[in-house]
Motif scaffolding. Structure first.
Motif, PDB file in Angstrom:
ATOM      1  N   ASP A   1       1.111  -1.458  -4.445  1.00 55.66           N
ATOM      2  CA  ASP A   1       0.160  -1.080  -3.396  1.00 55.66           C
ATOM      3  C   ASP A   1      -1.047  -0.377  -3.995  1.00 55.66           C
ATOM      4  O   ASP A   1      -2.187  -0.643  -3.619  1.00 55.66           O
TER       5      ASP A   1
ATOM      6  N   LYS B   1      -3.010  -2.056   5.224  1.00 56.95           N
ATOM      7  CA  LYS B   1      -2.534  -2.283   6.583  1.00 56.95           C
ATOM      8  C   LYS B   1      -1.004  -2.329   6.582  1.00 56.95           C
ATOM      9  O   LYS B   1      -0.361  -1.700   7.408  1.00 56.95           O
ATOM     10  N   ASN B   2      -0.414  -3.086   5.647  1.00 57.83           N
ATOM     11  CA  ASN B   2       1.040  -3.190   5.490  1.00 57.83           C
ATOM     12  C   ASN B   2       1.387  -3.026   4.017  1.00 57.83           C
ATOM     13  O   ASN B   2       0.772  -3.653   3.167  1.00 57.83           O
ATOM     14  N   SER B   3       2.401  -2.235   3.729  1.00 60.58           N
ATOM     15  CA  SER B   3       2.847  -2.044   2.355  1.00 60.58           C
ATOM     16  C   SER B   3       3.532  -3.298   1.842  1.00 60.58           C
ATOM     17  O   SER B   3       4.172  -4.038   2.596  1.00 60.58           O
ATOM     18  N   SER B   4       3.444  -3.518   0.549  1.00 63.80           N
ATOM     19  CA  SER B   4       4.161  -4.621  -0.093  1.00 63.80           C
ATOM     20  C   SER B   4       5.617  -4.244  -0.322  1.00 63.80           C
ATOM     21  O   SER B   4       6.432  -5.097  -0.651  1.00 63.80           O
TER      22      SER B   4
ATOM     23  N   GLU C   1      -2.560 -11.398   7.451  1.00 67.79           N
ATOM     24  CA  GLU C   1      -1.370 -10.584   7.648  1.00 67.79           C
ATOM     25  C   GLU C   1      -1.543  -9.210   7.012  1.00 67.79           C
ATOM     26  O   GLU C   1      -0.930  -8.254   7.435  1.00 67.79           O
ATOM     27  N   ASN C   2      -2.351  -9.121   5.978  1.00 71.63           N
ATOM     28  CA  ASN C   2      -2.521  -7.849   5.308  1.00 71.63           C
ATOM     29  C   ASN C   2      -3.974  -7.659   4.887  1.00 71.63           C
ATOM     30  O   ASN C   2      -4.698  -8.630   4.693  1.00 71.63           O
TER      31      ASN C   2
END
Length: 88
Positions: A41, A32-35, A13-14
Motif C-alpha cells: 500500500d 480507497k481500498n487496501s491491498s 475498484e481502487n
C-alpha cells in the motif's frame, strides 16, 4: 503482486486519493481500498505521489484528486519451482 497507475479512466475498484491544501501542496494521500499488504500500500501511494506533478502540473487549492490504480495478484503456482505449469 504487481501494481501500477492507470493512464486514464473514471470508474475503478481502487484508487489513490490525493488531497491538496490552500497552496496546492499535497497534504494527504490514502488508498480507497487496501491491498491487504501494508508495505505494498505504501509503495502504491509513493508511486502516485512521485507521478502526481507529471499528471497535475498546477494542482488546484483545496482539491481532492483520485488516481485509479490496478492491483494484480499472482497465481499461487507462480511461486513454485518452475513457475506456471504449461499444458502438455
Amino acid at each position: 503482486m504487481c501494481g501500477g497507475l492507470l493512464l486514464s479512466g473514471c470508474a475503478t475498484e481502487n484508487a489513490v486519493k490525493l488531497v491538496t491544501d490552500k497552496h496546492g501542496r499535497l497534504t494527504d494521500v490514502s488508498l480507497k481500498n487496501s491491498s491487504g499488504n501494508a508495505s505494498y500500500d505504501e509503495y502504491l501511494k509513493r508511486l502516485a505521489i512521485d507521478n502526481f506533478h507529471n499528471r497535475v502540473p498546477k494542482p488546484a487549492s483545496n482539491q481532492t484528486y483520485f488516481q485509479p490504480i490496478i492491483i494484480e495478484y499472482n497465481k499461487l503456482e507462480d511461486y513454485f519451482d518452475g513457475g506456471p505449469r504449461m499444458p502438455n
